[in-house]
Design a protein around this motif. Structure first.
Motif, PDB file in Angstrom:
ATOM      1  N   MET A 531       0.835  -1.207   0.000  1.00  0.00           N
ATOM      2  CA  MET A 531       0.000   0.000   0.000  1.00  0.00           C
ATOM      3  C   MET A 531       0.867   1.253   0.000  1.00  0.00           C
ATOM      4  SD  MET A 531      -3.041  -0.884  -0.238  1.00  0.00           S
ATOM      5  CE  MET A 531      -3.017  -2.544  -0.839  1.00  0.00           C
ATOM      6  N   PHE A 532       1.935   1.218   0.784  1.00  0.00           N
ATOM      7  CA  PHE A 532       2.849   2.368   0.784  1.00  0.00           C
ATOM      8  C   PHE A 532       3.444   2.568  -0.614  1.00  0.00           C
ATOM      9  CE2 PHE A 532       3.482   1.886   5.565  1.00  0.00           C
ATOM     10  CZ  PHE A 532       2.810   3.063   5.850  1.00  0.00           C
ATOM     11  N   GLN A 533       3.755   1.450  -1.255  1.00  0.00           N
ATOM     12  CA  GLN A 533       4.320   1.565  -2.605  1.00  0.00           C
ATOM     13  C   GLN A 533       3.312   2.193  -3.562  1.00  0.00           C
ATOM     14  OE1 GLN A 533       5.387  -2.525  -3.119  1.00  0.00           O
ATOM     15  NE2 GLN A 533       7.513  -2.223  -2.464  1.00  0.00           N
ATOM     16  N   LEU A 534       2.037   1.799  -3.391  1.00  0.00           N
ATOM     17  CA  LEU A 534       1.009   2.388  -4.261  1.00  0.00           C
ATOM     18  C   LEU A 534       0.810   3.869  -3.958  1.00  0.00           C
ATOM     19  CD1 LEU A 534      -1.581  -0.535  -4.257  1.00  0.00           C
ATOM     20  CD2 LEU A 534      -0.338   0.308  -6.224  1.00  0.00           C
ATOM     21  N   ALA A 535       1.033   4.230  -2.703  1.00  0.00           N
ATOM     22  CA  ALA A 535       0.844   5.635  -2.313  1.00  0.00           C
ATOM     23  C   ALA A 535       2.021   6.496  -2.772  1.00  0.00           C
ATOM     24  CB  ALA A 535       0.685   5.722  -0.796  1.00  0.00           C
ATOM     25  N   GLN A 536       3.159   5.873  -2.890  1.00  0.00           N
ATOM     26  CA  GLN A 536       4.386   6.653  -3.099  1.00  0.00           C
ATOM     27  C   GLN A 536       4.357   7.601  -4.308  1.00  0.00           C
ATOM     28  OE1 GLN A 536       7.931   6.000  -4.499  1.00  0.00           O
ATOM     29  NE2 GLN A 536       8.936   7.236  -2.942  1.00  0.00           N
ATOM     30  N   PRO A 540       5.965  11.851  -4.096  1.00  0.00           N
ATOM     31  CA  PRO A 540       7.311  11.440  -4.523  1.00  0.00           C
ATOM     32  C   PRO A 540       8.425  12.027  -3.664  1.00  0.00           C
ATOM     33  CG  PRO A 540       6.313  12.931  -6.108  1.00  0.00           C
ATOM     34  CD  PRO A 540       5.255  12.611  -5.108  1.00  0.00           C
ATOM     35  N   THR A 541       8.143  13.185  -3.026  1.00  0.00           N
ATOM     36  CA  THR A 541       9.238  13.818  -2.283  1.00  0.00           C
ATOM     37  C   THR A 541       9.133  13.601  -0.779  1.00  0.00           C
ATOM     38  OG1 THR A 541       7.927  15.822  -2.202  1.00  0.00           O
ATOM     39  CG2 THR A 541       9.551  15.654  -4.001  1.00  0.00           C
ATOM     40  N   ASN A 542       8.232  12.756  -0.390  1.00  0.00           N
ATOM     41  CA  ASN A 542       7.997  12.583   1.041  1.00  0.00           C
ATOM     42  C   ASN A 542       9.015  11.605   1.646  1.00  0.00           C
ATOM     43  OD1 ASN A 542       6.975  11.735   3.567  1.00  0.00           O
ATOM     44  ND2 ASN A 542       4.968  12.555   2.985  1.00  0.00           N
ATOM     45  N   ASP A 543       9.965  12.176   2.380  1.00  0.00           N
ATOM     46  CA  ASP A 543      11.030  11.345   2.949  1.00  0.00           C
ATOM     47  C   ASP A 543      10.500  10.400   4.017  1.00  0.00           C
ATOM     48  OD1 ASP A 543      12.828  12.463   1.326  1.00  0.00           O
ATOM     49  OD2 ASP A 543      13.535  13.973   2.790  1.00  0.00           O
ATOM     50  N   LYS A 544       9.499  10.906   4.763  1.00  0.00           N
ATOM     51  CA  LYS A 544       8.962  10.095   5.845  1.00  0.00           C
ATOM     52  C   LYS A 544       8.386   8.779   5.278  1.00  0.00           C
ATOM     53  CE  LYS A 544       6.066  11.080   9.778  1.00  0.00           C
ATOM     54  NZ  LYS A 544       5.047  11.969  10.272  1.00  0.00           N
TER      55      LYS A 544
END
Ligand SMILES: Nc1ncnc2c1ncn2[C@@H]1O[C@H](COP(=O)(O)OP(=O)(O)OP(=O)(O)O)[C@@H](O)[C@H]1O
Length: 757
Positions: A531-536, A540-544
């Motif tokens: 899910m995180f991968q789908l959200a990424q 795109p610039t969210n380091d957290k």
């Protein structure tokens, strides 16, 4: 009582050819040929075999709108007036005739379920009012909204008045309510038609390659019927839902905007399938909250009567989609819905209230805010400690008088629920049940002497109650019992709130984040990572987010390494990793819901199934949603509802095993006793055999997949279906392969063993 499921096969469209017809309606056994109950469709892999699915009724391409209405919908009108809520929804792939069935065309013969339903309601109104010689008044009001890109919009408002975030949905004691929805009184059929036609102009539709007038949203029409007598008010609601159709985007040629819509539609339908799956597996957590549509539909949680019309295209080009729809419907028909009628509420003594609202005050009633809040309803809160809260159908306004009575201090407060009323699964009409009206408290039942007309007092009372209920609903949202720990629930709610309020395209990404967090909360690391991968891409610039993904990857790797390290014996070949079942991927373009079952049995399977028999598998049996006919001589038994599930005899015991482990494969170790075969592989690298196997799997070519050792037609089809669900995603390693529905560790072993590389 179960959800009633009926299938409707639409006629061929202009460009479709007779020779491509593959879906047929059939009668079973001694049924009259004119009343089929079985849909038959060939096995895509082997056309000499066929699958059959039994439903309450099946309508072929010659069925008229009148027939569908008379046989399926008309009987529900009586129940509506007896206080039952009714839900009717059309489900199917894009272009299969859902809107045609629900709305229909303009000519009299072409009118669909909804206009005919309203016509029947008004007819019944007149009859009741006439029979009661004016002592009973019936009022009809409706709200109509759509869920477009997972946002709720009022269809009675023109699009330019919409806020980008749409209307919020709030929970109230387990019931979802749409806040701020307009409710329009509607006294005649003509008035309804005007309102409905106007609202439909506001609905989001577009041309796609598969349907020139494709609905891009789920549309929900709620018709509230209020029956008022001297002493009581009874409210019941019928909800007619035209779901958007699932789409296989490889066939649609959708542009970006259509793709976004499509992925939202597919996602919500996927969640719906997950809900149905979870219900059929009797899981404690049903993922209703993961899409607005499922929150509102609340399938299996709503009381009253539920009718699903499964729309099907007859032609080959829809083959896999049709199978998926049939599988979904097959599960849905097993969902039980409590048949609970709405109690009538006893009217308040009119005098004091009338006194407070007579004169100029009447003009000052806050009508608009009340209408906006009318969808909220509070339950009676007098549950005993430990009582399970009564399940309620969602969204619809103040239909349960129990809620009202709880707010009326002088009324008989006993909240009585009737037992679910069973009807035979194959009955054509809904069973009849007389409504039970309680008696008013003698001291309060004395007729009052209103200074206004009864109808206007009642309307004002209803409005006042609505206002209070809406206020309370909003206050109570926070108090609703959380399924998760407080802190976590708060964070999920906050995130959900942000999703609702998001005005840019990041709402989609936030949905994935929400799901990721829900998976994390359940320790489902692999699914959370997915899910995180789908959200990424949305952040795109969210380091957290990147760090979170990295941490999860490390954790998953560490788990695997620990597992490998602890594995001392060369046998068994598959080392179990003790992790809960996980979701491999979230398809963004599900032709129709096909669930991915990650339960992988680790117990030894019998070497070979000898003679196939039909069994009714337990709910957690693997691969239970695909059912090829193995031999022609078994064909007859397909028509029987429960014989639909096919399992080799020798595998029966297997289904009882509860092992639910995710497997870790040691590339080649289990295949080649010679340790040199494994030690030469650096971590992360795959052997040529594995690479070759994955290439075959990712080819999605059913012929190649079926040629693998240990893979039959059924398994190959199931694998291809899963891969289709995964869209562009590929199966990258053996663990993921073992997690596909119907595969499992031993199958993977067999596949690899059979490859000559
Ligand atoms: N029973 C039927 N008789 C005649 N025409 C039909 C029938 N069912 C569907 N059609 C035609 O098929 C086409 C597609 O139907 P419809 O728009 O209702 O599909 P849908 O399932 O609602 O699609 P979507 O999900 O894309 O909105 C329309 O042209 C409609 O008129």
């Amino acid at each position: 009582m179960s959800v009633r499921v009926v299938a409707r096969i639409r006629p061929l469209l202009k460009l479709e050819l007779d020779k491509d017809t593959i879906v047929t309606a059939e009668s079973q056994g001694n049924e009259a040929p004119s009343s089929p109950t079985v849909v038959r469709i060939p096995n895509p892999r082997n056309e000499s075999e066929s699958f059959s699915f039994q439903f309450n009724s099946v309508y072929d391409n010659e069925a008229t709108q009148q027939q569908i209405f008379d046989q399926e919908v008309k009987p529900t009108v009586k129940h509506l007036f007896n206080g039952f809520d009714v839900t009717i929804f059309a489900y199917g792939v894009t272009g299969t005739g859902k809107t045609h069935t629900m709305r229909g065309g303009k000519s009299l013969a072409d009118r669909g379920v909804i206009p005919r339903l309203l016509s029947a309601i008004y007819r019944q109104n007149r009859k009741i009012e006439k029979d009661a010689a004016g002592a009973t008044q019936v009022e009809v009001a409706m709200s109509y909204y759509e869920i477009y890109n997972d946002k709720v919009f009022d269809l009675f408002e023109p699009p330019e008045k919409r806020t980008p975030a749409g209307l919020p949905i709030r929970d109230n004691h387990g019931k979802s309510v749409v806040v701020g929805l307009t409710e329009r009184p509607c006294t005649t059929l003509k008035e309804f038609e005007q309102l409905y036609d106007q609202a439909n102009i506001n609905r989001s539709t577009s041309a796609t390659k598969l349907n020139a007038h494709s609905s891009r949203s789920h549309a929900i029409l709620c018709v509230k019927v209020t029956q008022t007598t001297e002493t009581t008010v009874r409210v019941s609601t019928v909800s007619a839902i035209d779901l958007a159709g699932s789409e296989d985007n490889r066939r649609t040629d959708n542009n970006k905007e259509r793709l976004v819509e499509s992925s939202s539609i597919n996602k919500s339908l996927f969640v719906l399938a997950q809900c149905v799956e979870a219900i059929s597996r009797k899981q404690s957590r049903i993922p209703y909250r993961e899409s607005k549509m499922t929150r509102i539909l609340s399938l299996g949680q709503n009381n009253g009567l539920t009718l699903m019309i499964l729309n099907l295209a007859p032609v080959r080009s829809y083959h896999l989609d049709t199978l998926s729809s049939l599988n979904f419907a097959n599960r849905t028909k097993k969902i039980e819905v409590a048949e609970v009628e709405n109690e009538p509420a006893f009217r308040l003594p009119a005098k004091p209230l009338a006194a407070s609202i007579t004169g100029p005050n009447i003009q000052r009633q806050p009508l608009r805010p009340l209408a906006a809040a009318s969808n909220a309803k509070i339950h009676a809160t007098d549950h005993k400690l430990g009582d399970k809260p009564a399940k309620e159908f969602s969204v619809y306004s103040d239909r349960n008088s129990g809620g009202r009575s709880s707010n009326m201090p002088h009324q008989n407060q006993s909240s009585r629920r009737t037992e679910p009323h069973k009807r035979p699964a194959d009955s054509i009409t809904f069973s009849s049940r007389p409504s039970k009206v309680g008696r008013p408290n003698g001291s309060r039942a004395a007729p009052s002497e209103p200074t206004l007309s009864k109808a206007s007092i009642e309307a004002l009372i209803a409005q006042r109650i609505d206002e209070k209920l809406a206020e309370k609903a909003l206050q109570d949202t926070a108090a609703a019992a959380p399924a998760l720990p407080d802190e976590l629930q708060k964070r999920l709610d906050a995130l959900e709130q942000r999703i609702e309020e998001k005005e840019d395209g990041r709402g989609e990404g936030l949905q994935f984040l929400l799901m990721a967090k829900q998976h994390q909360a359940r320790n489902e690391d692999a699914s959370a990572l997915r899910m995180f991968q789908l959200a990424q891409p949305f952040f795109p610039t969210n380091d957290k987010l990147r760090n979170k993904m990295k941490a999860l990857e490390d954790r998953i790797r560490a788990k695997r390494d620990a597992e490998k390290a602890s594995e001392t014996k060369p046998e068994p070949k598959l080392a179990p990793l003790t992790a809960p079942s996980t979701i491999l991927s979230l398809p963004t373009s599900a032709p129709a819901p096909v669930h991915i079952d990650l339960s992988v049995p680790v117990a030894k399977k019998p070497a070979k199934a000898k003679k196939p028999v039909y069994v009714d598998p337990p709910s957690d049996a693997e691969d239970d949603d695909f059912a090829p006919a193995p031999d022609a001589h078994h064909d007859a038994s397909y028509a029987s509802d429960d014989s639909f599930h096919y399992k080799p005899k020798a595998a029966r015991k297997q289904t009882k095993l509860k092992a639910k482990k995710v497997l870790i494969f040691r590339d080649e170790t289990s295949l080649f006793p010679n340790p040199s075969n494994t030690s030469s592989l650096p971590p992360g690298e795959q052997s040529p055999r594995t690479t070759h196997l994955l290439r075959i799997i990712n080819s999605r070519d059913v012929t190649q997949i079926r040629a693998l050792k240990g893979v039959g037609a059924k398994k190959a089809d199931a694998i291809v279906s899963c891969l289709i669900e995964m869209e562009e995603e590929e199966v990258r390693d053996l663990e993921s392969l073992a997690l596909l529905k119907g595969v499992g560790g031993r199958t993977v072993e067999n596949m690899r063993l059979g490859l000559a590389v």
